[in-house]
Design a protein around this motif. Structure first.
Motif, PDB file in Angstrom:
ATOM      1  N   TYR A  31     -73.410 -35.723  -4.682  1.00  0.00           N
ATOM      2  CA  TYR A  31     -74.054 -36.343  -3.527  1.00  0.00           C
ATOM      3  C   TYR A  31     -75.445 -36.402  -3.476  1.00  0.00           C
ATOM      4  N   SER A  35     -76.297 -41.928   0.426  1.00  0.00           N
ATOM      5  CA  SER A  35     -75.607 -43.043   0.638  1.00  0.00           C
ATOM      6  C   SER A  35     -75.881 -43.855   1.868  1.00  0.00           C
TER       7      SER A  35
ATOM      8  N   GLU B  89     -68.011 -33.902   4.371  1.00  0.00           N
ATOM      9  CA  GLU B  89     -68.232 -34.706   3.223  1.00  0.00           C
ATOM     10  C   GLU B  89     -69.166 -35.942   3.947  1.00  0.00           C
ATOM     11  N   PHE B  92     -72.585 -34.742   3.276  1.00  0.00           N
ATOM     12  CA  PHE B  92     -73.030 -34.589   2.174  1.00  0.00           C
ATOM     13  C   PHE B  92     -73.400 -35.915   1.309  1.00  0.00           C
ATOM     14  N   SER B  93     -72.458 -37.084   1.759  1.00  0.00           N
ATOM     15  CA  SER B  93     -72.728 -38.380   0.968  1.00  0.00           C
ATOM     16  C   SER B  93     -73.856 -38.876   1.618  1.00  0.00           C
ATOM     17  N   ALA B  94     -74.028 -38.926   2.925  1.00  0.00           N
ATOM     18  CA  ALA B  94     -75.124 -39.695   3.618  1.00  0.00           C
ATOM     19  C   ALA B  94     -76.389 -39.180   3.426  1.00  0.00           C
ATOM     20  N   PHE B  95     -76.549 -37.617   3.597  1.00  0.00           N
ATOM     21  CA  PHE B  95     -77.912 -37.089   3.518  1.00  0.00           C
ATOM     22  C   PHE B  95     -78.079 -36.231   2.465  1.00  0.00           C
ATOM     23  N   GLY B  96     -77.413 -35.884   1.578  1.00  0.00           N
ATOM     24  CA  GLY B  96     -77.441 -35.089   0.323  1.00  0.00           C
ATOM     25  C   GLY B  96     -77.238 -33.829   0.503  1.00  0.00           C
ATOM     26  N   PRO B  97     -77.369 -32.923  -0.814  1.00  0.00           N
ATOM     27  CA  PRO B  97     -76.975 -31.517  -0.712  1.00  0.00           C
ATOM     28  C   PRO B  97     -77.587 -30.497   0.111  1.00  0.00           C
ATOM     29  N   PHE B  98     -78.922 -30.825   0.389  1.00  0.00           N
ATOM     30  CA  PHE B  98     -79.664 -29.791   1.082  1.00  0.00           C
ATOM     31  C   PHE B  98     -79.093 -30.034   2.600  1.00  0.00           C
ATOM     32  N   TRP B  99     -78.630 -30.963   3.265  1.00  0.00           N
ATOM     33  CA  TRP B  99     -78.257 -31.084   4.498  1.00  0.00           C
ATOM     34  C   TRP B  99     -76.682 -30.625   4.857  1.00  0.00           C
ATOM     35  N   GLU B 315     -62.970 -30.528   1.582  1.00  0.00           N
ATOM     36  CA  GLU B 315     -63.614 -31.728   1.257  1.00  0.00           C
ATOM     37  C   GLU B 315     -64.705 -31.499   0.379  1.00  0.00           C
ATOM     38  N   ILE B 316     -65.315 -30.579   0.562  1.00  0.00           N
ATOM     39  CA  ILE B 316     -66.758 -30.603  -0.548  1.00  0.00           C
ATOM     40  C   ILE B 316     -66.349 -30.106  -2.019  1.00  0.00           C
ATOM     41  N   LEU B 380     -74.787 -41.667  11.451  1.00  0.00           N
ATOM     42  CA  LEU B 380     -73.738 -42.177  10.533  1.00  0.00           C
ATOM     43  C   LEU B 380     -73.039 -43.077  11.180  1.00  0.00           C
TER      44      LEU B 380
END
Lengths: 69, 425
Positions: A31, A35, B89, B92-99, B315-316, B380
């Protein structure tokens, strides 16, 4: 015999945590790239959330310190 | 000829309506379940205390919360049906691992703490019927485990709907106390603040908002929509399901207020179980209804909350995470579900466990997650690349942004007032 078992157990524990650590790194890599299109609105929203969280943590820390005292 | 046409038309309309209802019943589920689970043990306590303190005076405010709950949850339906991803998910996908990690870990912690409060509610409710807490926790955990282990989402959903229907027990309960309809309309329908706007009433308003929107609801409904396999074509039906659910949740809240506002007005109510005990001394049936309703609320809340965490973790971590899998196919998913249940239930059994502190902590921790979850939801839903024609319209953005800003401000103040009770006095 027991000593041998203990080594095996610690090795297994170490392996377990190493596997978990590797999994977390894998997830971080998967990730890594955001995206969503990072528009100014997204940047401002994320900045707001960071500031908000820092403030909340500070309040919680203050509460904890006053409770301990 | 004319008569034949007339009857043919009636038959055609009957078939059309029957088909529509059947289709709705097939697709509905996540919306009604999540909304009625929203009236969990903590929610029932809040409504019971509100009625006892202000009578029917704040019913109008609960009606205002109907669109608030609907607009927030409706977005999860579109997001789940279009992206086929759960909320964890998606973050994670949109805002990266930190968030992503922040949301996941905060959700797991908030859910677990809330689960403890659900067990507190369930054990308190059944202790009125002299059931020992340990029996309640063991039986409830077994039933909740059996519900998910049968290996079909559809079956789980229908069982959960039965428990959701029991939540409506407050409706006949309210009729048993013979409230004055004209008083309800006079005092409850017109927006006003009984006794003027002061710190006490502000606290109650914030508590009612806090029970209406919770982070786990967003994660739960989106994952449920995905697990059920709803498609873009089902969005309209699922939105209707969510609307029906939000009507039910407000109706239940209003009827609880009517019960306690009629019988316990002016009394200090600390918990729903205490309200039930007081009600039993006045009217045995109404008090029993309140106790059954409290148990059911805790149960429904617990099954949804523990599933919300398991879905998000699945999911993660890439585990198989569907109620359509057998235990052998998704051991980690069911393991996480069971672990949450067993540990949360055990906490309630620990002698002198800081249960009041846990209840207070839930309110504060939930507030650390709620703004992030709501802001991510809006961002999102505005991502044209993934949402296409289902992205938020300008009006939806205006309405939902207003709601989110108000919720963030009030829930933050609520958390601060929980931490520093004398601050607003």
């Amino acid at each position: 015999m027991f000593k041998g078992m203990r080594v095996t157990l610690s090795q297994r524990t170490g392996e377990f945590f190493w596997r978990k650590f590797r999994k977390i790194r894998e997830i971080n890599k998967r990730y890594e790239k955001s995206s969503i299109k990072v528009t100014p609105t997204v940047k401002i929203a994320l900045l707001f959330l960071r500031i908000y969280l820092i403030l909340l943590v500070l309040i919680l820390v203050y509460k904890f310190i006053t409770l301990v005292r | 000829m004319c008569a034949t046409n007339f009857f043919a038309r009636i038959y055609y309309n009957y078939r059309r309506i029957a088909k529509t209802i059947i289709l709705f019943l097939i697709i509905s589920g996540p919306g009604v379940i999540v909304m009625l689970a929203d009236n969990d043990a903590g929610g029932i306590t809040t409504y019971a205390a509100t009625g006892a303190k202000y009578g029917y005076g704040l019913i109008w405010f609960l009606v205002l919360l109907l669109p608030v709950a609907y607009y927030v949850q409706e977005m999860t339906v579109r997001l789940g049906a279009v992206t086929k991803r759960g909320h964890a998910e998606a973050i994670f996908s949109a805002f990266g691992p930190f968030w992503g990690w922040f949301s996941l870990l905060d959700l797991a912690l908030t859910d677990w703490l809330t689960l403890v409060t659900e067990f507190i509610g369930m054990t308190a409710a059944l202790s009125i019927f002299h059931v020992p807490p340990i029996v309640t926790i063991i039986v409830v955990s077994i039933v909740m485990l059996l519900m998910v282990l049968q290996g079909r989402y559809w079956t789980w959903e229908k069982i959960a709907l039965v428990f959701a229907a029991i939540n409506l027990i407050y409706v006949p309960g309210a009729f048993l106390v013979h409230p004055s309809v004209s008083s309800i309309l006079r005092q409850g329908a017109i927006p006003h603040f009984p006794g003027g706007f002061n710190n006490d009433i502000f606290f109650f308003l914030m508590a009612n908002i806090g029970t209406t929107i919770a982070p786990w609801m967003i994660f739960f409904q989106q994952s449920a929509v995905v697990d059920k396999g709803l498609q873009e074509k089902d969005i309209a039906w699922e939105k209707l399901d969510t609307f029906v659910g939000s009507v039910f949740t407000v109706v239940v809240a209003i009827f609880i207020i009517v019960v306690t506002g009629t019988v316990l007005k002016g009394m200090q109510v600390e918990s729903a179980a205490q309200a039930a005990i007081k009600l039993i001394s006045v009217n045995r049936y109404v008090g029993t209804f309140l106790a059954i309703g409290l148990f059911d609320a805790g149960f429904l809340g617990a099954i949804c909350i523990s599933l919300a965490s398991s879905w998000a973790l699945g999911e993660i971590f890439g585990w198989a995470h569907s109620l359509n899998f057998k235990i052998r196919e998704a051991p980690w998913f069911y393991g996480a579900y069971l672990l949450a249940l067993v540990t949360a239930g055990s906490v309630v059994l620990i002698p002198k466990a800081p249960l009041v502190l846990i209840t207070l902590f839930v309110q504060v921790i939930a507030v650390t997650l709620l703004p992030a979850t709501l802001v991510f939801l809006i961002l999102l839903l505005n991502n044209e690349e993934t949402m296409g024609k289902y992205k938020n319209t300008r009006w939806q953005n205006i309405i939902i942004s207003t709601i989110v800003v108000v919720i963030i401000i009030l829930s933050t103040l609520y958390a601060i007032s929980a931490l520093f009770p004398n601050l607003f006095k």
